[in-house]
Design an enzyme around this catalytic site. Structure first.
Site, PDB file in Angstrom:
ATOM      1  N   LYS A  34      28.843  78.442 -17.897  1.00  0.00           N
ATOM      2  CA  LYS A  34      27.905  77.314 -17.815  1.00  0.00           C
ATOM      3  C   LYS A  34      26.565  77.831 -17.302  1.00  0.00           C
ATOM      4  O   LYS A  34      26.505  78.466 -16.243  1.00  0.00           O
ATOM      5  CB  LYS A  34      28.456  76.237 -16.872  1.00  0.00           C
ATOM      6  CG  LYS A  34      27.525  75.034 -16.719  1.00  0.00           C
ATOM      7  CD  LYS A  34      28.211  73.877 -16.008  1.00  0.00           C
ATOM      8  CE  LYS A  34      28.117  73.919 -14.521  1.00  0.00           C
ATOM      9  NZ  LYS A  34      26.758  73.653 -13.994  1.00  0.00           N
ATOM     10  N   ASP A  64      23.975  73.462 -19.593  1.00  0.00           N
ATOM     11  CA  ASP A  64      24.050  72.234 -18.772  1.00  0.00           C
ATOM     12  C   ASP A  64      22.629  71.717 -18.534  1.00  0.00           C
ATOM     13  O   ASP A  64      22.093  71.804 -17.442  1.00  0.00           O
ATOM     14  CB  ASP A  64      24.761  72.588 -17.460  1.00  0.00           C
ATOM     15  CG  ASP A  64      25.029  71.393 -16.569  1.00  0.00           C
ATOM     16  OD1 ASP A  64      24.837  70.252 -17.013  1.00  0.00           O
ATOM     17  OD2 ASP A  64      25.447  71.623 -15.410  1.00  0.00           O
ATOM     18  N   LYS A  66      21.380  68.553 -19.458  1.00  0.00           N
ATOM     19  CA  LYS A  66      21.311  67.102 -19.161  1.00  0.00           C
ATOM     20  C   LYS A  66      20.046  66.463 -19.729  1.00  0.00           C
ATOM     21  O   LYS A  66      19.257  65.841 -19.026  1.00  0.00           O
ATOM     22  CB  LYS A  66      21.382  66.858 -17.654  1.00  0.00           C
ATOM     23  CG  LYS A  66      22.673  67.334 -17.004  1.00  0.00           C
ATOM     24  CD  LYS A  66      22.794  66.850 -15.572  1.00  0.00           C
ATOM     25  CE  LYS A  66      24.047  67.340 -14.881  1.00  0.00           C
ATOM     26  NZ  LYS A  66      24.024  68.794 -14.591  1.00  0.00           N
ATOM     27  N   PHE A  67      19.885  66.558 -21.053  1.00  0.00           N
ATOM     28  CA  PHE A  67      18.709  65.947 -21.693  1.00  0.00           C
ATOM     29  C   PHE A  67      18.703  64.434 -21.479  1.00  0.00           C
ATOM     30  O   PHE A  67      19.746  63.760 -21.578  1.00  0.00           O
ATOM     31  CB  PHE A  67      18.701  66.233 -23.197  1.00  0.00           C
ATOM     32  CG  PHE A  67      18.487  67.672 -23.576  1.00  0.00           C
ATOM     33  CD1 PHE A  67      17.608  68.488 -22.873  1.00  0.00           C
ATOM     34  CD2 PHE A  67      19.161  68.221 -24.664  1.00  0.00           C
ATOM     35  CE1 PHE A  67      17.393  69.811 -23.249  1.00  0.00           C
ATOM     36  CE2 PHE A  67      18.961  69.539 -25.049  1.00  0.00           C
ATOM     37  CZ  PHE A  67      18.080  70.335 -24.334  1.00  0.00           C
ATOM     38  N   HIS A  68      17.517  63.874 -21.223  1.00  0.00           N
ATOM     39  CA  HIS A  68      17.358  62.426 -21.038  1.00  0.00           C
ATOM     40  C   HIS A  68      15.886  62.100 -21.306  1.00  0.00           C
ATOM     41  O   HIS A  68      15.032  62.310 -20.455  1.00  0.00           O
ATOM     42  CB  HIS A  68      17.746  62.036 -19.598  1.00  0.00           C
ATOM     43  CG  HIS A  68      17.792  60.557 -19.360  1.00  0.00           C
ATOM     44  ND1 HIS A  68      18.217  60.011 -18.178  1.00  0.00           N
ATOM     45  CD2 HIS A  68      17.488  59.506 -20.154  1.00  0.00           C
ATOM     46  CE1 HIS A  68      18.161  58.687 -18.241  1.00  0.00           C
ATOM     47  NE2 HIS A  68      17.712  58.362 -19.432  1.00  0.00           N
ATOM     48  N   ILE A  70      13.153  60.063 -24.713  1.00  0.00           N
ATOM     49  CA  ILE A  70      13.212  59.207 -25.898  1.00  0.00           C
ATOM     50  C   ILE A  70      13.950  59.974 -27.004  1.00  0.00           C
ATOM     51  O   ILE A  70      13.977  61.222 -27.014  1.00  0.00           O
ATOM     52  CB  ILE A  70      11.802  58.764 -26.363  1.00  0.00           C
ATOM     53  CG1 ILE A  70      10.921  59.967 -26.694  1.00  0.00           C
ATOM     54  CG2 ILE A  70      11.141  57.886 -25.306  1.00  0.00           C
ATOM     55  CD1 ILE A  70       9.607  59.601 -27.377  1.00  0.00           C
ATOM     56  N   GLN A 199      32.040  69.908  -2.343  1.00  0.00           N
ATOM     57  CA  GLN A 199      32.752  69.010  -3.256  1.00  0.00           C
ATOM     58  C   GLN A 199      33.572  68.029  -2.436  1.00  0.00           C
ATOM     59  O   GLN A 199      34.299  68.420  -1.528  1.00  0.00           O
ATOM     60  CB  GLN A 199      33.683  69.820  -4.194  1.00  0.00           C
ATOM     61  CG  GLN A 199      32.954  70.779  -5.102  1.00  0.00           C
ATOM     62  CD  GLN A 199      32.263  70.093  -6.268  1.00  0.00           C
ATOM     63  OE1 GLN A 199      32.265  68.871  -6.378  1.00  0.00           O
ATOM     64  NE2 GLN A 199      31.637  70.880  -7.132  1.00  0.00           N
TER      65      GLN A 199
END
Ligand code: C5P
Length: 246
Positions: A34, A64, A66-68, A70, A199
């Site tokens: 990752k 990793d 984490k696209f966000h 439009i 964690q």
């Protein structure tokens, strides 16, 4: 790569050299690696190519990212990530169905144009750093964290995503809601007796596999162990035993 390993090893380092050293040490023991936002911002995208050199052209890289954004912007990013030959990347489900569909379609286009397989597109539902007080108070979401996780996972599935990243304690509810073919990528995994670190809600590799995990994101219990290769082998052995004996 180990043929039955379910481990995706996070390369949580701040230089390419450290990441590549970990990858070359552990590439025979894990399913893949990752690459997160810290490493890619520190080392640059050349790192993905270097990983393919060090660990072989078929190395499974989970980007990793984490696209966000439009849909049009996420589509462009997804197309470019797919052309780089990543095996999996992720998007925030809270970006909505149109954004996720755009990511999946653009990933397929990008891969096709490079003669590659489409990367798996995985959704992040509710970050585990967001608790009930934050979700309800700051973000104004009235349903429980679990109900919101399931809502976003179903939306991700309906939008063509291949799976979600989820806490170990969400596995059973997600399997029930999304069925056996939805890929569950599970961080927060700790071998019995290992330091949980930061964690909070952990499961052992065996418990997570029995609950229905497809991939286990296990970092520090392996990377900080005195013998990382032996630590990875112990996680694989526990996962193999859980898979074979139910
Ligand atoms: O070292 P450790 O096993 O805790 O590493 C877990 C990895 O999984 C880290 O890269 C962390 O950012 C990521 N992760 C997590 N919990 C989530 C989602 C991702 O620990 N809910």
């Amino acid at each position: 790569m180990h043929p039955t390993s379910q481990i995706l090893l996070p390369l949580d380092t701040d230089t390419a050299d450290k990441a590549l050293a970990l990858a070359s040490q552990l590439q025979g023991e894990v399913a893949g690696f990752k690459v997160g936002l810290e490493l890619i911002n520190a080392a640059g995208f050349g790192l993905l190519h270097q990983l393919q050199v060090v660990a072989g052209p078929d190395v499974k890289i989970f980007y990793d990212c984490k696209f966000h954004d439009i849909p049009n912007t996420v589509a462009g990013a997804a197309r470019a990530a797919a052309r780089r030959g990543v095996w999996m990347f992720n998007v925030h489900a809270s970006g909505g169905g149109a954004m996720m569909r755009a990511a999946v379609e653009a990933a397929a286009e990008g891969a096709r144009s490079g003669g590659l397989a489409r990367p798996l597109v995985i959704a992040v539902t509710v970050l585990t750093s967001i608790d009930a007080a934050t979700l309800g108070g700051e973000l104004g979401v009235s349903e429980s964290v679990t109900d919101h996780v399931i809502r976003l996972a179903r939306l991700a599935q309906d939008s063509g995503c291949d799976g979600v990243v989820a806490s170990p304690h969400e596995i059973a509810a997600l399997r029930a809601a999304c069925g056996p073919d939805f890929t569950l990528v599970i961080p927060g995994v700790r071998p019995a007796g290992a330091d949980p670190g930061d964690q909070r809600r952990v499961m052992t590799p065996g418990e997570a596999v029995r609950a229905g995990a497809d991939y286990l994101v296990v970092g520090r219990p392996i990377t900080a162990a005195p013998d990382p290769v032996a630590a990875a082998r112990r996680v694989n052995a526990e996962a193999d035993a859980a898979r074979n004996n139910g």
